[in-house]
Design a protein around this motif. Structure first.
Motif, PDB file in Angstrom:
ATOM      1  N   TYR A 271       0.815  -1.220   0.000  1.00 18.75           N
ATOM      2  CA  TYR A 271       0.000   0.000   0.000  1.00 18.75           C
ATOM      3  C   TYR A 271       0.854   1.278   0.000  1.00 18.75           C
ATOM      4  O   TYR A 271       0.638   2.180  -0.822  1.00 18.75           O
ATOM      5  CB  TYR A 271      -0.929  -0.058   1.218  1.00 18.75           C
ATOM      6  CG  TYR A 271      -1.717   1.197   1.457  1.00 18.75           C
ATOM      7  CD1 TYR A 271      -2.751   1.558   0.602  1.00 18.75           C
ATOM      8  CD2 TYR A 271      -1.423   2.020   2.541  1.00 18.75           C
ATOM      9  CE1 TYR A 271      -3.475   2.707   0.828  1.00 18.75           C
ATOM     10  CE2 TYR A 271      -2.147   3.166   2.777  1.00 18.75           C
ATOM     11  CZ  TYR A 271      -3.176   3.514   1.911  1.00 18.75           C
ATOM     12  OH  TYR A 271      -3.885   4.651   2.129  1.00 18.75           O
ATOM     13  N   GLU A 272       1.849   1.348   0.878  1.00 19.91           N
ATOM     14  CA  GLU A 272       2.666   2.573   0.958  1.00 19.91           C
ATOM     15  C   GLU A 272       3.360   2.848  -0.374  1.00 19.91           C
ATOM     16  O   GLU A 272       3.465   3.985  -0.811  1.00 19.91           O
ATOM     17  CB  GLU A 272       3.743   2.460   2.046  1.00 19.91           C
ATOM     18  CG  GLU A 272       3.254   2.609   3.466  1.00 19.91           C
ATOM     19  CD  GLU A 272       2.561   1.354   3.973  1.00 19.91           C
ATOM     20  OE1 GLU A 272       2.612   0.319   3.266  1.00 19.91           O
ATOM     21  OE2 GLU A 272       1.946   1.423   5.050  1.00 19.91           O
ATOM     22  N   THR A 273       3.860   1.784  -0.994  1.00 20.66           N
ATOM     23  CA  THR A 273       4.546   1.973  -2.275  1.00 20.66           C
ATOM     24  C   THR A 273       3.552   2.461  -3.327  1.00 20.66           C
ATOM     25  O   THR A 273       3.861   3.334  -4.139  1.00 20.66           O
ATOM     26  CB  THR A 273       5.205   0.649  -2.740  1.00 20.66           C
ATOM     27  OG1 THR A 273       5.946   0.122  -1.655  1.00 20.66           O
ATOM     28  CG2 THR A 273       6.109   0.871  -3.923  1.00 20.66           C
ATOM     29  N   ARG A 274       2.326   1.929  -3.267  1.00 13.20           N
ATOM     30  CA  ARG A 274       1.325   2.360  -4.247  1.00 13.20           C
ATOM     31  C   ARG A 274       0.993   3.844  -4.075  1.00 13.20           C
ATOM     32  O   ARG A 274       0.870   4.572  -5.056  1.00 13.20           O
ATOM     33  CB  ARG A 274       0.047   1.518  -4.110  1.00 13.20           C
ATOM     34  CG  ARG A 274       0.255   0.052  -4.442  1.00 13.20           C
ATOM     35  CD  ARG A 274      -1.049  -0.619  -4.860  1.00 13.20           C
ATOM     36  NE  ARG A 274      -2.074  -0.589  -3.847  1.00 13.20           N
ATOM     37  CZ  ARG A 274      -2.248  -1.510  -2.902  1.00 13.20           C
ATOM     38  NH1 ARG A 274      -1.422  -2.536  -2.843  1.00 13.20           N
ATOM     39  NH2 ARG A 274      -3.226  -1.407  -2.035  1.00 13.20           N
ATOM     40  N   VAL A 275       0.892   4.286  -2.823  1.00 14.00           N
ATOM     41  CA  VAL A 275       0.627   5.712  -2.590  1.00 14.00           C
ATOM     42  C   VAL A 275       1.768   6.540  -3.196  1.00 14.00           C
ATOM     43  O   VAL A 275       1.533   7.523  -3.917  1.00 14.00           O
ATOM     44  CB  VAL A 275       0.500   6.028  -1.072  1.00 14.00           C
ATOM     45  CG1 VAL A 275       0.378   7.523  -0.854  1.00 14.00           C
ATOM     46  CG2 VAL A 275      -0.695   5.302  -0.480  1.00 14.00           C
ATOM     47  N   ALA A 276       3.002   6.114  -2.923  1.00 13.87           N
ATOM     48  CA  ALA A 276       4.155   6.871  -3.432  1.00 13.87           C
ATOM     49  C   ALA A 276       4.169   6.870  -4.952  1.00 13.87           C
ATOM     50  O   ALA A 276       4.519   7.880  -5.581  1.00 13.87           O
ATOM     51  CB  ALA A 276       5.446   6.272  -2.876  1.00 13.87           C
ATOM     52  N   ILE A 277       3.756   5.766  -5.572  1.00 11.12           N
ATOM     53  CA  ILE A 277       3.745   5.704  -7.036  1.00 11.12           C
ATOM     54  C   ILE A 277       2.690   6.661  -7.596  1.00 11.12           C
ATOM     55  O   ILE A 277       2.949   7.389  -8.558  1.00 11.12           O
ATOM     56  CB  ILE A 277       3.500   4.260  -7.539  1.00 11.12           C
ATOM     57  CG1 ILE A 277       4.710   3.379  -7.221  1.00 11.12           C
ATOM     58  CG2 ILE A 277       3.239   4.238  -9.043  1.00 11.12           C
ATOM     59  CD1 ILE A 277       4.536   1.911  -7.550  1.00 11.12           C
TER      60      ILE A 277
END
Ligand code: ADP
Ligand code: MG
Length: 439
Positions: A271-277
């Motif tokens: 999830y965190e990586t998706r937000v950053a992407i």
């Protein structure tokens, strides 16, 4: 209209007519003036120029026509191209071989690649070979599902090498196109030209090698190309949707060669990586996306990062229709989500409800204990957290004693199976679920 004014108009027109192709770096393009029905525009690098030519020529020319009301086309130049038309179109090599290699997308740089637990290793390998092609690892083999960043990493390697070693001969090609060019070369009797194209490369980057045709001859050709480059210490970078040993049509000797170097998997982002992407893509497109909207987009269950980008595109389209800034309600509308989502229960509520019922301590759930009296409540917690919250498998594993995502998957499956087989257990889980959600 002054040339500068026309150019400003073209960019503005593109932003409304084709928001999905617009990038922040379009602002850095330099218009060189209009003559004979052409606007010449200088791009910051050859990669940018080639990309604009291949992917954006029509929208730019269309926008130029709309703005000027005249039949005008846009011609893109690289930093070293001159305006002399004779030099712009150098006489083509006499080869009749089609060159259908793909353009490198200039957005796919290392700078624009968001690192997360699922791609860290593949990213590290790619950075290492881009810094020391031919010596760090050879070959580099990146594998993983669709839309998880394999092509992005391959492009990033090419872009980095072309910046740092402008003289290096780079060859980036999809495997399908390697195979089809090979077939064509046989047909028209131009094997020598075909071989030269690949075997003279300093860096050969082949995307989607799972498409290497099972036909003996094309694998044979690929094998020899590989060996020749490898022996000459040229860098080879490959991608595939499966690890080498799982590509069904691949001959054993190629499987073993592909495994000689550095093999890394890209896994779905947490999830965190998706937000950053989402935030990184928004910046790239010059769109202002507030944090809560980025979280909303990222929290949708998605299989591929391309779907995140599509969500962003829908959002841009909605903004065009409605005007104004991007808000949560606009985002929900664009993404087809219900306007109000019932608040998800927190992990704390889930754990305290489950531990109360089973009479175990939270610290025991987080311990390494595997005894059934602890293992079952732990699995129920994982199951309910997965079902009722937006936490990723990795995150859930982390909350319950630093376990990995496969343990969480196993827990979810175990509880599902047991619910199907054991009526009483099924009723317990239902009532726990009701208590947790308050419904
Ligand atoms: P694949 O080749 O694995 O199918 P791509 O490399 O084409 O996937 O990625 C699909 C899209 O997702 C691209 O636009 C790419 O830029 C983006 N993407 C994938 N992973 C990342 C990442 N870690 N950071 C930023 N963008 C990413
Ligand atoms: Mg790809």
């Amino acid at each position: 209209m002054a040339d500068q004014e026309i150019w400003g108009g073209v960019l503005a027109r593109l932003r409304t007519a084709h928001p999905n192709i617009c990038r922040q770096w379009f602002e850095d393009l330099e218009p060189l003036g209009i003559s004979e029905g052409l606007i010449h525009v200088r791009a910051g690098s050859d990669v940018h120029r080639d990309y604009l030519k291949r992917a954006c020529a029509d929208p730019f020319s269309e926008a130029a026509r709309d703005v000027t009301g005249r039949l005008i086309s846009v011609r893109f130049l690289g930093p070293d191209d001159t305006l002399d038309p004779a030099e712009l179109a150098p006489p083509r090599a006499p080869s009749r071989l089609r060159d259908d290699s793909l353009p490198i997308n200039p957005d796919n740089t290392f700078e624009n690649f968001v690192q997360g637990p699922g791609n860290r290793l593949a990213h590290a390998g790619a950075v290492a070979v881009a810094a020391n092609p031919g010596t760090a690892f050879n070959p580099v083999f990146v594998h993983g599902g669709v839309g998880l960043g394999k092509t992005h990493l391959l492009h990033a390697v090419c872009i980095r090498i072309s910046q740092e070693q402008p003289d290096a001969r780079l060859c980036y090609i999809s495997c399908e196109s390697f195979v089809s060019q090979f077939m064509q070369a046989i047909q028209i009797g131009e094997m020598e030209q075909f071989r030269a194209r690949f075997r003279e490369a300093d860096v050969l980057v082949v995307d989607d090698v799972q498409f290497l045709s099972p036909a003996e001859r094309s694998q044979e050709e690929f094998f020899h190309t590989f060996n020749e480059l490898y022996q000459a210490k040229r860098q080879i970078v490959l991608s595939s949707d499966e690890p080498p040993e799982k590509i069904p049509t691949l001959q054993e000797r190629l499987v073993s060669r592909f495994k000689w170097g550095f093999v890394a998997e890209v896994e779905p982002p947490c999830y965190e990586t998706r937000v950053a992407i989402v935030k990184s893509k928004a910046t790239l497109r010059g769109v202002d996306v507030p944090d809560d909207v980025a979280c909303l987009i990222a929290s949708r269950r998605i299989g591929s990062i391309r779907e995140l980008e599509n969500a962003l595109t829908s959002l841009q389209a909605q903004v065009l229709v409605d005007g104004g800034p991007i808000t949560m309600s606009l985002a929900r509308e664009a993404l087809g989500e219900p306007a109000e989502i019932a608040a998800a229960p927190s992990v704390e509520v889930i754990t305290s409800t489950v531990t109360d019922f089973y009479n175990v301590r939270i610290s025991e759930l987080q311990s390494k204990k595997r005894h059934r009296s602890v293992a079952l409540p732990r699995q129920v917690c994982m199951y309910l957290t997965r079902r009722l919250t937006r936490h990723s498998l990795e995150e859930i594993g982390g909350m319950f004693g630093g376990r990995d995502h496969t343990t969480v998957m196993h827990a979810v499956k175990t509880v599902e199976t047991k619910r199907g087989a054991d009526e009483q257990f099924d009723a317990v889980v239902s009532s726990l679920e009701k208590r947790v959600t308050g419904r």
